[in-house]
Structure formats: C-alpha cells, structure tokens
Design an enzyme around this catalytic site. Structure first.
Site, PDB file in Angstrom:
ATOM      1  N   ASN A 209       2.894  10.702   8.513  1.00 33.26           N
ATOM      2  CA  ASN A 209       4.190  11.347   8.356  1.00 33.26           C
ATOM      3  C   ASN A 209       4.988  11.362   9.653  1.00 33.26           C
ATOM      4  OD1 ASN A 209       3.509  11.689   5.726  1.00 33.26           O
ATOM      5  ND2 ASN A 209       3.606  13.930   5.723  1.00 33.26           N
TER       6      ASN A 209
ATOM      7  N   GLU B 146       0.834  -1.203   0.000  1.00 35.27           N
ATOM      8  CA  GLU B 146       0.000   0.000   0.000  1.00 35.27           C
ATOM      9  C   GLU B 146       0.867   1.250   0.000  1.00 35.27           C
ATOM     10  OE1 GLU B 146      -3.486   2.180   2.699  1.00 35.27           O
ATOM     11  OE2 GLU B 146      -2.399   0.465   3.489  1.00 35.27           O
TER      12      GLU B 146
END
Length: 384
Positions: A370, A244
C-alpha cells in the site's frame, strides 16, 4: 457516468449468479462462507466445475479457453463468484503463468501446459520472492547456470503460497550476473518433484500453513523449460505482476463478509449506536469503492488499467482488514477460542474471526504494498 447495466448485461449477471449458486458444490461454498480452510481437493473441484462450463479462464485468449468478454462482464463474473462464496480459480494458474505462457511461451510449452493449467490438472507455484528480494525483486540471487542443454539451479525462494500442493513452479533465476540486475534474469518452469528441490513449511501468525520456503540444490532443468528469451525474465515478470494486481481488492467478498457480520450480530449492532455507526460507515465506504471499481472498468476497456486501480488496491485491502477487525470485536471473547475443536459450543465463525484477522494483515503488502500504491496515486492521479 451511466451505472445502470444494459438488458444484456443484466441477463449475463443473472446467468452467472445462477451458475455459481447451483453448479459449484454446496459444501465448498459453505466452507468459504464459514471461513474454513479449503482442502486441495476442494479447490481443484471448484475450478474444474468452472472450467467444464468455460468459466475458469474467461480472460485468456479464446484459442486457449477465453471468452472474449468485455471488462465489464469480467467484473460481473468476478463479483457474482465472490457473492456466491465460490473460491476464485487458482491465481497462480489463471492470472499468472497461464497468460505468461500464452504471451511468451514456446508452442511446445503452450501445447503441454495451457489446457492442464486451466483445468488445474497441474498446480502451479510462484517462485519469485527471496529473503532479500521481496519488494526489490530485481535483487534475486537464485542462479541458473548452463550445463549442456540443461540449466542447473541453486538458491532459495520464500513466501511460496500453497507450495505444499505444487506440481510445478515458475521461477525467476539469475542467468547473467555481469549485467545490470534487471537485465540478467530469466524464467524457468521447474518440476517440483525434481531431485534437489525441497519445500519447507512456514507457520504463520494465525497458526496456519499457507506459505513455504523452496530450496534448490543443483536442480537440473531442461533447456526447453525456459519461458521466452534468456535474460528476458524481467519483462515477463512485469507482465505477470500486472496481472497479479488485478482483483486484489475483492469488493464483493468484503461486502458479503460485512453482511454476514450484520446478520450474525444483528441484536448487538442494533442495541449499540456506535457499532451501528461503524457498520454504516463501512457500508458507505464499500459502496464508494464499488463505484470506483466500475469507473476503473469503464475506463480500462481495451487499454491500460485506469490509475484508480491503485485506489482499489489501497482502499480495498484497508476495508478487508477493517471488516475482519469488526468481526473480532463482535465475536468478543469467543474470538480467542481459535484453538477449540469443531465440537466446541462456540460458533465456528466466532472462533475463526481472529485467525482471519491475523491472516489479512498480509493484504496491505501483497500485490504491490500500500505504500507503493500511495506513491502511484500521488504521481498519476494527484500529479505530485
């Protein structure tokens, strides 16, 4: 490093460029260019055009339609696809469950699903995240209990992207509550028309319907729909999530969108030195990211992904968001007219700037947030 393509790879790039700009229906590419939401039929038509040419699943094993390309050619394929405004093949099918079935599925499941999955005859949904098990996926609470040859599933999944179109859902379920949480998880394939399965829409901040909740109330699933071994789902999940996270930094698409903004607002950018500097900085950062992508490709050939792939995800999504923010600023007050109909005198790309900006707030969260990528970078690259 040597960045120039070989003659053969240059020819390959031209072949991809020609196909994507001539064989995928122009109305679909125009919709992508203008930032319009694609219909289910358009997504299916695009993938089926690619699949008919053997270009939908080049990374799959060759016996299931793969092409045996190098990582560099896969990169060029993906880059030219983005550049031509061609929607990527549906990731749930091509990057997630397809490779999982090829690796872990029974022969029966491969025979039943591999070809329809590649051709998008079956639309797959992803049943992973739950209200209290998103980043901590191992804490999922949806249960599957044996009843004869079947499993009976109860629980809830959330953030199911495009689940309103789904035919089947690959679902992580807890099959053993008495072991450590990672060890008691299995993967089941569930028909989304099954009695007791309900899809409920979630309206997003941009006003769109992209994600859903999926509820399971005593949903019966045949035992043959188990992927891999009972309680072996965590290994499968890690394999799937690794796939993914490939391609979550669409450098070519972001470059393309920045170029469109420059073209549409050329006079304003030229007249404003601060805007011109802002555009130039984004172009330079995208160039640096593109070179990083090539370095990752060069060093991942035939092995584990280069640690710099986390840099791609981190910086790539930040630049996606920065370019969408620039588009809003350039559109000015017109960007607030997202509710206007198609007959509005305001250009469509200006009216769609704010919804796009709002939708892309998700980019720094999905595919490994992130914050997680910064941790990976600090450990594997900086040695901290």
């Amino acid at each position: 490093m040597q960045l120039e393509l070989s003659e053969e790879d240059r020819a390959f790039r031209e072949e991809m460029r020609d196909f994507f700009t001539t064989k995928v229906p122009e109305e679909i590419r125009d919709a992508v260019k203008e930032g319009r939401e694609l219909s289910k039929d358009q997504i299916v038509a695009s993938q089926q055009a690619l699949n008919a040419a053997g270009l939908a699943v080049p990374h799959w094993p060759e016996q299931y339609g793969g092409r045996g390309w190098s990582d560099l050619r896969r990169h060029l394929w993906n880059e030219e696809m983005q550049r031509a405004f061609v929607p990527a093949p549906l990731a749930f099918n091509t990057s997630m469950i397809g490779p999982v079935l090829a690796q872990f599925g029974s022969e029966e499941l491969k025979e039943r699903f591999m070809a329809p999955t590649a051709n998008l005859d079956v639309w797959w949904s992803q049943g992973f995240s739950e209200p209290d098990a998103g980043s901590d996926l191992a804490s999922l609470r949806t249960t599957a209990v044996r009843d004869g040859d079947d499993w009976v599933v109860n629980g809830q999944k959330t953030w199911t992207t495009l689940g309103q179109y789904g035919d089947w859902i690959f679902t992580l379920v807890r099959t053993n509550p008495d072991v450590k949480k990672q060890a008691g998880i299995s993967m089941l394939l569930i028909d989304m028309t099954s009695p007791g399965l309900e899809v409920r829409p979630i309206e997003l901040i941009d006003g769109g319907h992209e994600v859903n909740e999926v509820w399971f109330s005593d949903v019966r699933v045949p035992g043959a729909n188990l992927v891999g071994e009972v309680d072996g789902g965590w290994t499968i999940a890690k394999f799937l999530l690794g796939n993914e996270r490939v391609g979550v930094a669409p450098v070519a698409a972001t470059k393309r969108n920045l170029a469109l903004a420059k073209e549409r607002y050329a006079d304003r950018i030229t007249a404003d030195p601060l805007l011109a500097a802002r555009v130039a900085e984004l172009e330079n950062e995208l160039l640096a990211l593109e070179l990083t992508a090539l370095r990752v490709v060069a060093h991942s050939e035939g092995g584990e992904p280069h640690p710099a792939s986390s840099v791609l995800k981190l910086k790539g999504t930040e630049l996606q968001q920065a370019v969408s923010e620039l588009a809003v600023d350039l559109a000015g007050p017109a960007s607030l007219a997202s509710g206007a109909d198609e007959g509005s005198a305001l250009p469509g790309f200006a009216r769609r700037a704010t919804p796009t900006y709002l939708n892309l707030r998700k980019a720094s969260i999905y595919g490994g947030s992130n914050e997680v990528q910064r941790q990976i970078i600090s450990k594997t690259i900086l040695g901290l």
